[in-house]
Write an enzyme that holds these catalytic residues in place. Structure first.
Site, short mmCIF file in Angstrom:
data_model
loop_
_atom_site.label_atom_id
_atom_site.label_comp_id
_atom_site.label_asym_id
_atom_site.label_seq_id
_atom_site.Cartn_x
_atom_site.Cartn_y
_atom_site.Cartn_z
N ASP A 90 0.83 -1.21 0.00
CA ASP A 90 0.00 0.00 0.00
C ASP A 90 0.86 1.25 0.00
OD1 ASP A 90 0.74 -0.80 2.68
OD2 ASP A 90 -0.66 0.71 3.45
N GLU B 13 0.04 -1.31 5.67
CA GLU B 13 1.12 -0.88 6.55
C GLU B 13 0.98 0.59 6.88
OE1 GLU B 13 5.06 0.83 7.63
OE2 GLU B 13 3.77 1.32 5.92
#
Length: 386
Positions: A72, A135
């Site tokens: 991400d 994350e």
């Protein structure tokens, strides 16, 4: 373009902002691994909208090496980009521009670029690819990925988390927790301040206390000079409350964070703030029993990475990148989660954190090349391991 640059171009093209799904990127990586005969496993989130990906190259034996990266990226909203952030651009200045170039799709691209060579080597110990989701919003995906790794596979000996460190080993980082405190007061006309309790005024006193805790930590000598901010930090980033200028505010809330040193406990730092909140709440209740102060965690605590039990992985890292000094960073990563699970972990990856989350985020091409060299050396090392 090199293989790694081509893969980075593809990965950047997936707009895997944390608020959106990463499944298209995961499917691409799965297809790529299938093309090279690499076993892999998805580890989904609860509703199946996002997934971690775990893969193994080499024998199912203990002592392997994990390459950990998050898929991400942070949003680009409101940032003045010079070009489409999700189209990799070679600036002709030795830099590749795009969201996620340094944080941290370059590390993933470097690893994937070596897969065709790794599968031809007689690896004595396995290489694991561990690619996570979410994350950037609290390291949400990695715990179940780590759980799956340890449950289904022989125990690895080392973990490299590929956050941007200019290919230098980082052996410590702070832990992180995001919180929201809501103050409920009693509304009243602002000309009648004796009849109400202003949630904004109470919140302001608590915000000031949060900052004062940092001064206390410094005065007590609770510092670690390995970090550029040598103490645990507490910071209020967002506040909202009130209805009108002539109404004593019934509600005020603020979002804040604690970034604690490996040697500090988050619970202890929170306790200092909550003790003062209890004092304020007692004062509020004396005037209006329906008032109160409530603090909730917006994320689970991301554990700190301590400079402990890492001699083997640090020695391996220096074999791969040279005898460079190790350091510590103030930002949190998934490395602390791997260490908490008992795995020896360091952070090492291409790019600089100074470019992360910025408009026109970029990666120096020489850093991409250094990342590829790291992966090539790692493959040779595991092929020669005994």
């Amino acid at each position: 373009m090199t293989d790694a640059a081509q893969l980075l171009e593809t990965l950047v093209g997936f707009a895997t902002v944390s608020r959106d799904s990463n499944l298209d990127l995961i499917a691409f990586v799965e297809d790529y691994l299938d093309g090279h005969g690499v076993e892999h496993w998805r580890v989904d989130n609860d509703d199946g909208t996002k997934a971690n990906l775990l893969a193994r190259i080499g024998p199912a034996v203990e002592g392997g090496v994990v390459l950990s990266g998050h898929t991400d990226v942070v949003p680009v909203d409101g940032q003045p980009w010079s070009s489409d952030p999700f189209v990799l651009r070679d600036g002709g200045d030795g830099r590749l521009y795009g969201r996620g170039t340094c944080d941290m799709k370059a590390f993933i691209a470097c690893a994937l670029a070596e897969v065709p060579r790794w599968v031809t080597l007689d690896l004595k110990r396995p290489l694991y690819l561990a690619f996570s989701y979410d994350e950037e919003v609290g390291c949400l995906g990695a715990p179940r990925l780590i759980e799956r790794l340890l449950a289904d596979h022989p125990r690895p000996a080392a973990v490299f988390v590929g956050e941007p460190t200019l290919m230098q080993p980082v052996v410590a980082h702070k832990g992180s927790t995001n919180l929201r405190t809501t103050v409920t007061g009693r509304a009243a006309h602002s000309s009648q301040v004796n009849q109400g309790v202003s949630a904004i005024h109470v919140a302001a006193r608590l915000v000031t206390r949060i900052e004062d805790v940092m001064a206390e930590l410094r005065a007590e000598g609770r510092v670690d000079e390995a970090f550029n901010v040598a103490h645990s930090s507490l910071h209020v980033g967002k506040i909202a409350g009130g209805t009108a200028i002539n109404i004593m505010a019934r509600e005020c809330s603020f979002d804040w964070e604690v970034r604690h040193l490996p040697g500090d406990r988050f619970e202890d730092l929170l306790g200092r703030v909550e003790a003062y909140a209890d004092e304020l709440q007692a004062e509020m209740h004396a005037r209006a029993p329906e008032t109160g102060i409530r603090t909730e965690r917006l994320t689970n605590t991301v554990p700190a990475l301590a400079d402990d039990d890492n001699a083997e992985v640090l020695a391996l890292c220096r074999t791969l990148v040279g005898e460079v000094p190790s350091g510590a960073v103030a930002y949190a990563t998934e490395a602390g989660q791997f260490q908490r699970a008992g795995l020896s972990t360091v952070i090492c990856g291409p790019g600089s954190i100074a470019q992360a989350h910025q408009p026109d985020e970029y990666l120096e091409i020489e850093q991409l090349e250094a990342g590829v060299a790291f992966m090539q050396a790692l493959g040779r090392q595991l092929a020669e391991a005994r």
